[in-house]
Design an enzyme around this catalytic site. Structure first.
Site, short mmCIF file in Angstrom:
data_model
loop_
_atom_site.label_atom_id
_atom_site.label_comp_id
_atom_site.label_asym_id
_atom_site.label_seq_id
_atom_site.Cartn_x
_atom_site.Cartn_y
_atom_site.Cartn_z
N GLY A 147 -18.30 3.63 27.36
CA GLY A 147 -17.97 2.68 26.60
C GLY A 147 -16.33 2.30 26.87
O GLY A 147 -15.72 1.77 26.01
N SER A 232 -24.82 1.48 31.31
CA SER A 232 -23.72 1.00 30.20
C SER A 232 -22.35 0.69 30.81
O SER A 232 -22.40 -0.02 31.71
CB SER A 232 -23.57 2.15 29.20
OG SER A 232 -23.18 1.50 27.95
#
Ligand SMILES: *[C@@H]1O[C@H](CO)[C@@H](O)[C@H](O)[C@H]1NC(C)=O
Ligand SMILES: *[C@@H]1O[C@H](CO)[C@@H](O)[C@H](O)[C@H]1NC(C)=O
Ligand SMILES: *[C@@H]1O[C@H](CO)[C@@H](O)[C@H](O)[C@H]1NC(C)=O
Ligand SMILES: *[C@@H]1O[C@H](CO)[C@@H](O)[C@H](O)[C@H]1NC(C)=O
Ligand SMILES: *[C@@H]1O[C@H](CO)[C@@H](O)[C@H](O)[C@H]1NC(C)=O
Ligand SMILES: *[C@@H]1O[C@H](CO)[C@@H](O)[C@H](O)[C@H]1NC(C)=O
Ligand SMILES: *[C@@H]1O[C@H](CO)[C@@H](O)[C@H](O)[C@H]1NC(C)=O
Ligand SMILES: *[C@@H]1O[C@H](CO)[C@@H](O)[C@H](O)[C@H]1NC(C)=O
Length: 564
Positions: A147, A232
């Site tokens: 993230g 991600s």
């Protein structure tokens, strides 16, 4: 990492002979004038925590990473190095079910075997036990999921993939690098742009890729076969390197495998939203009133910065067009064809990606205002007319929301499945399809769709493929084939060729093992005329999917994704 008295060097035997492992002595590698000793588990050798850049702490904070000088002495590489500082406080929505909590804990929260420090630019190399120094094995460069603000290189165990690669007769080498996170790696603002220090976390990865070119041979690696692998933010990082420098990849890598990490719509590093992030951060550190706020941030105590960044609920550290790493908005680089042409690409996603995005919904009310806020987070300059069009394209009907094909089940709070559907399409389904459409027919592109690991509530969500890919599953096989040949299909399915010694890690090639690698059907490349996705379907089966689903919605999102 520590410097120690020199140890005996264990000599590696030449190509095509088996090196006998000596358990009482650690495996060693020679880097420049240094002896690096690692650790063996009997199947793989790990060389951990090798510094690839000088410390980015203190006055080197918010500066481009600087390569280390040639190595000398003895390097203890038996344990993970320090991981980059994690930032951001996560708040868990009240409506999460225990199934969902369990999924999050097991998928994204592996135990950290190390500690965190600002001085963190080190990498890990994992090789098969019997690799000889003259081998030329393909390299998987793993960029950890983050993230852009949490976790570290430990978050997947590369030994599992390396060991499995030997088991199926196609050995690979695993390299994972740390990169700066949060404000240390992704501080936006015009001050950052003017100093040329944007997207430092990506610059760190880049420096590690240059390190691979320089040093991988010492580990038996083939620097002309480097595959970037990530999930991600790690997957987005991987594909960002294809549009970095206007598409010049410096021949640092040759394949990209990105799981749920596409080129998403981004903004300029000095746009009003990004400038506000900088200004708020600087103000919180009491650096607003000085002439050189960046220098003030470098002079500040790291504990002061962590006090601000570590408690930030903003959690909004992201990549942005900085004029250096990204010469222009990444989505425009893609649209303009400023992308590495000589790279094979595998992209994929899970069916219900957007259910994880709902973690941003802390309130129990979702309405048009909340969904408009979600849309504007990605498209801040969208017109009111286009917002209305999106609200119409994604009506409030649980039966068509995510998790898909679950009827009216799992509508955890009103409009939750609507939110999940639009969020997933904005962040994953649309940008992946756009990249596939723009790059297919110009360079090799494969697309997958993951439907396994169904969790009540989340469905098959972000990260669903982790136990497969990083646990020696059938997806691992495809990645290993891809790392060798830049085609995810096993070579015997497409182009049966006689075994060669150099690709076996020194052991005689066991062709009987190759049968194990045909755990998937033939995976056709994506083309504009046949936009096929390979489906990892339930119960360990496979299927093909026509990549035209939700085309009205996704095509409209992609008109937005082609614009600033
Ligand atoms: C290598 O470093 C680790 C961690 O600091 C330490 O436990 C170990 O004893 C060291 N190994 C040697 C041979 O000094
Ligand atoms: C390595 O793979 C072999 C199969 O080839 C397996 O028997 C062994 O348990 C694996 N070792 C580890 C540490 O995973
Ligand atoms: C900033 O200055 C104020 C006023 O002097 C002080 O209360 C606060 O603790 C300072 N913040 C930091 C992060 O040092
Ligand atoms: C790629 O970027 C460069 C510099 O940013 C620009 O001059 C060039 O026109 C771009 N190429 C394409 C195909 O858009
Ligand atoms: C929409 O939901 C938010 C909270 O999630 C609430 O603050 C707002 O008042 C709601 N708006 C309408 C029009 O109901
Ligand atoms: C998977 O297998 C189980 C048990 O055999 C069965 O109940 C289920 O319907 C299967 N799921 C799919 C999608 O085929
Ligand atoms: C995929 O879907 C499109 C649009 O619905 C259709 O035109 C095309 O024929 C389909 N392709 C296949 C192979 O089914
Ligand atoms: C959005 O609009 C602002 C002006 O309000 C501008 O500064 C910014 O650059 C725009 N963003 C993009 C991506 O064009």
């Amino acid at each position: 990492m520590a410097i120690l008295a020199p140890l005996l060097i264990v000599l590696h035997l030449a190509l095509c002979t088996l090196a006998v492992s000596v358990p009482s002595r650690p495996p060693t590698i020679q880097l420049d004038d240094a002896t690096v000793f690692g650790v063996s588990d009997g199947w793989t050798r790990s060389f951990l925590g090798i510094p690839f850049a000088e410390s980015p702490a203190g006055q080197m904070r918010l500066q481009l990473p600087k390569a280390v000088p040639p190595y000398s002495g003895t390097i203890n590489a038996t344990q993970f190095g320090k991981q980059c500082l994690n930032t951001g406080a996560s708040t868990i929505p009240s409506w999460l079910t225990s199934d969902m909590k369990t999924y999050l804990g097991t998928t994204f929260g592996p135990p950290n075997p190390s500690s965190f420090d600002e001085d963190c630019l080190n990498l890990n190399v994992i090789v098969p036990e019997n690799v000889g120094p003259l081998e030329k094995l393909p390299i998987v460069a793993y960029i950890f999921f983050s993230g852009f603000d949490f976790s570290g290189t430990y978050n997947e165990d590369g030994r599992i993939m390396v060991n499995h690669s030997v088991a199926i007769g196609e050995p690979v080498i695993w390299v994972s690098m740390n990169y700066r996170l949060g404000p240390y790696g992704f501080l936006p603002g015009k001050e950052v742009k003017e100093a040329g220090v944007g997207n430092l976390g990506l610059q760190d990865q880049r420096l590690a890729l240059r390190w691979i070119q320089k040093y991988a041979k010492a580990f038996g690696g083939d620097p002309s076969r480097v595959t970037l692998l990530g999930l991600s933010a790690g997957g987005s990082s991987a594909i960002f390197h294809t549009v970095a420098n206007g598409g010049n990849n410096e021949n640092l890598f040759h394949g990209v495998w990105t799981e749920s990490g596409p080129i998403q719509h981004a903004g300029y590093i000095d746009d009003p939203i990004n400038q506000a992030i900088y200004d708020d951060f600087v103000a919180a550190v009491n650096c607003s009133d000085v002439a050189d706020s960046l220098q003030c941030l470098r002079d500040a105590d790291i504990s002061t910065l962590q006090g601000v960044a570590g408690n930030s609920t903003e959690n909004f550290w992201a990549t942005a067009a900085d004029g250096v790493f990204f010469r222009d908005l990444p989505q425009l680089e893609l649209v303009n064809g400023n992308i590495s042409q000589n790279v094979a690409i595998v992209m994929g996603l899970s069916e219900d990606e957007g259910t994880l995005n709902t973690l941003a919904v802390l309130d129990t009310t979702i309405n048009d205002t909340v969904i408009t806020g979600l849309i504007k987070k990605t498209y801040p300059n969208i017109t009111d007319g286009d917002v209305q069009k999106l609200l119409t394209l994604y009506p409030d009907d649980p039966a068509i929301g995510a998790p898909y094909d679950t009827g009216t089940d799992f509508e955890i709070i009103p409009q939750w499945k609507r939110y999940a559907s639009i969020a997933g399409d904005i962040d994953f389904d649309a940008p992946i399809r756009l990249t596939a459409q723009l790059r297919a027919d110009k360079q090799p592109v494969w697309v997958y769709y993951y439907e396994r690991n169904f969790v009540p509530g989340f469905g098959s969500t972000h990260g669903a493929e982790i136990p497969n890919m990083y646990g020696a599953g059938d997806m691992t096989d495809l990645l290993i084939h891809f790392a060798s040949t830049f085609n995810p299909n096993p070579s015997f399915l497409t182009n049966p060729s006689s075994p060669t010694c150099s690709s076996t890690g020194g052991a005689p090639r066991d062709t009987s093992k190759e049968a194990n690698t045909a755990r998937a059907p033939y995976w056709p490349a994506y083309s504009t005329s046949a936009p096929t996705y390979l489906v990892f379907a339930a119960n360990d089966t496979f299927a093909y999917l026509n990549g035209t689903y939700r085309s009205e919605q996704i095509d409209f999102l992609n008109t937005l994704n082609k614009q600033p």
